[in-house]
Design a protein around this motif. Structure first.
Motif, PDB file in Angstrom:
ATOM      1  N   LYS A 193       0.841  -1.206   0.000  1.00 52.32           N
ATOM      2  CA  LYS A 193       0.000   0.000   0.000  1.00 52.32           C
ATOM      3  C   LYS A 193       0.866   1.241   0.000  1.00 52.32           C
ATOM      4  O   LYS A 193       2.017   1.211   0.432  1.00 52.32           O
ATOM      5  CB  LYS A 193      -0.913   0.033   1.229  1.00 52.32           C
ATOM      6  N   GLN A 194       0.273   2.319  -0.461  1.00 49.35           N
ATOM      7  CA  GLN A 194       0.960   3.606  -0.459  1.00 49.35           C
ATOM      8  C   GLN A 194      -0.055   4.709  -0.223  1.00 49.35           C
ATOM      9  O   GLN A 194      -1.117   4.736  -0.856  1.00 49.35           O
ATOM     10  CB  GLN A 194       1.658   3.847  -1.810  1.00 49.35           C
ATOM     11  N   ASP A 195       0.277   5.634   0.687  1.00 50.86           N
ATOM     12  CA  ASP A 195      -0.519   6.837   0.902  1.00 50.86           C
ATOM     13  C   ASP A 195       0.245   8.012   0.322  1.00 50.86           C
ATOM     14  O   ASP A 195       1.457   8.153   0.560  1.00 50.86           O
ATOM     15  CB  ASP A 195      -0.768   7.070   2.401  1.00 50.86           C
ATOM     16  N   VAL A 196      -0.449   8.843  -0.459  1.00 49.11           N
ATOM     17  CA  VAL A 196       0.163  10.050  -1.028  1.00 49.11           C
ATOM     18  C   VAL A 196      -0.733  11.238  -0.706  1.00 49.11           C
ATOM     19  O   VAL A 196      -1.954  11.102  -0.607  1.00 49.11           O
ATOM     20  CB  VAL A 196       0.376   9.935  -2.556  1.00 49.11           C
ATOM     21  N   GLU A 197      -0.105  12.383  -0.521  1.00 48.21           N
ATOM     22  CA  GLU A 197      -0.888  13.584  -0.230  1.00 48.21           C
ATOM     23  C   GLU A 197      -0.143  14.812  -0.737  1.00 48.21           C
ATOM     24  O   GLU A 197       1.060  14.759  -0.986  1.00 48.21           O
ATOM     25  CB  GLU A 197      -1.160  13.711   1.263  1.00 48.21           C
ATOM     26  N   GLY A 198      -0.889  15.883  -0.873  1.00 47.27           N
ATOM     27  CA  GLY A 198      -0.280  17.135  -1.291  1.00 47.27           C
ATOM     28  C   GLY A 198      -1.268  18.029  -2.008  1.00 47.27           C
ATOM     29  O   GLY A 198      -2.400  17.637  -2.279  1.00 47.27           O
ATOM     30  N   PRO A 199      -0.813  19.245  -2.295  1.00 50.15           N
ATOM     31  CA  PRO A 199      -1.671  20.178  -3.028  1.00 50.15           C
ATOM     32  C   PRO A 199      -1.799  19.751  -4.493  1.00 50.15           C
ATOM     33  O   PRO A 199      -0.856  19.202  -5.068  1.00 50.15           O
ATOM     34  CB  PRO A 199      -0.934  21.509  -2.908  1.00 50.15           C
ATOM     35  N   ILE A 200      -2.982  19.968  -5.038  1.00 46.82           N
ATOM     36  CA  ILE A 200      -3.266  19.605  -6.424  1.00 46.82           C
ATOM     37  C   ILE A 200      -3.871  20.814  -7.114  1.00 46.82           C
ATOM     38  O   ILE A 200      -4.732  21.500  -6.543  1.00 46.82           O
ATOM     39  CB  ILE A 200      -4.247  18.427  -6.501  1.00 46.82           C
ATOM     40  N   ILE A 201      -3.452  21.058  -8.347  1.00 46.73           N
ATOM     41  CA  ILE A 201      -3.941  22.229  -9.090  1.00 46.73           C
ATOM     42  C   ILE A 201      -4.325  21.797 -10.501  1.00 46.73           C
ATOM     43  O   ILE A 201      -3.606  21.036 -11.142  1.00 46.73           O
ATOM     44  CB  ILE A 201      -2.866  23.328  -9.157  1.00 46.73           C
ATOM     45  N   ALA A 202      -5.471  22.299 -10.961  1.00 45.04           N
ATOM     46  CA  ALA A 202      -5.881  22.161 -12.357  1.00 45.04           C
ATOM     47  C   ALA A 202      -6.087  23.572 -12.883  1.00 45.04           C
ATOM     48  O   ALA A 202      -6.697  24.405 -12.204  1.00 45.04           O
ATOM     49  CB  ALA A 202      -7.170  21.358 -12.471  1.00 45.04           C
ATOM     50  N   SER A 203      -5.566  23.861 -14.062  1.00 44.49           N
ATOM     51  CA  SER A 203      -5.701  25.222 -14.588  1.00 44.49           C
ATOM     52  C   SER A 203      -6.194  25.191 -16.023  1.00 44.49           C
ATOM     53  O   SER A 203      -6.070  24.183 -16.723  1.00 44.49           O
ATOM     54  CB  SER A 203      -4.374  25.972 -14.487  1.00 44.49           C
ATOM     55  N   GLY A 204      -6.760  26.304 -16.436  1.00 37.61           N
ATOM     56  CA  GLY A 204      -7.246  26.429 -17.795  1.00 37.61           C
ATOM     57  C   GLY A 204      -7.579  27.872 -18.134  1.00 37.61           C
ATOM     58  O   GLY A 204      -7.806  28.687 -17.241  1.00 37.61           O
TER      59      GLY A 204
END
Length: 165
Positions: free
Chosen positions: A87-98
């Motif tokens: 298993k792996q847990d990942v986290e962090g800020p996520i950005i989508a732009s357009g």
């Protein structure tokens, strides 16, 4: 004031130009949304909105953002849990732009898709990586062109599927 003098004419043109620029700039604001929904099959969040008061702005840059957490695990090709539970847990800020073109009457109706945090879990032969849960918090939308920021409704979303022991 002598309106025929070059100095007076310049002042009048500057005043008219300033008034025209202010009228064209508009008063950007969200009239619908921003709203957030999650796709339960892939964990992607869609942020949708309608913004008005854009004046004559041709293109508007947007950024949808969130803090994301996802859990990945290895499963066999039949979707079953292997004997070893990777298993792996990942986290962090996520950005989508357009960037979107100004529509009729100074409005834009659009949406952006925020992807789950990417996993890097390496699964052994005969197994594949599968996302089993994802959550997003502090989901927000920013109009970067007009400096307008708003949180979404709801501001947090998540989904979870079956997880190996």
């Amino acid at each position: 004031m002598n309106f025929r003098s070059p100095k007076s004419q310049t002042l009048i043109l500057v005043a008219l130009g300033t008034a025209t620029a202010a009228a064209l700039a508009g008063n950007a604001h969200f009239v619908n949304g921003p709203d957030a929904t999650i796709n339960s099959s892939n964990g992607r969040v869609t942020v949708s909105w309608k913004e008005a008061g854009l004046g004559d702005t041709v293109m508007v840059d947007y950024e949808a953002s969130a803090d994301g957490t996802a859990r990945y695990q290895c499963v066999n090709r039949g979707g079953k849990c292997p004997a070893a539970s990777n298993k792996q847990d990942v986290e962090g800020p996520i950005i989508a732009s357009g960037s979107f073109a100004n529509g009729k009457n100074g409005t834009i109706t659009a949406s952006l898709i925020i992807q789950p945090p990417a996993g890097t879990l390496a699964c052994p032969g005969g197994q594949v990586r599968k996302m089993v849960s994802v959550s997003f918090s502090d989901i927000a939308l920013a109009d970067l062109t007009n400096d307008v920021v708003a949180g979404t409704l709801p501001s947090s979303l998540g989904m979870a599927g079956p997880e190996c022991p």
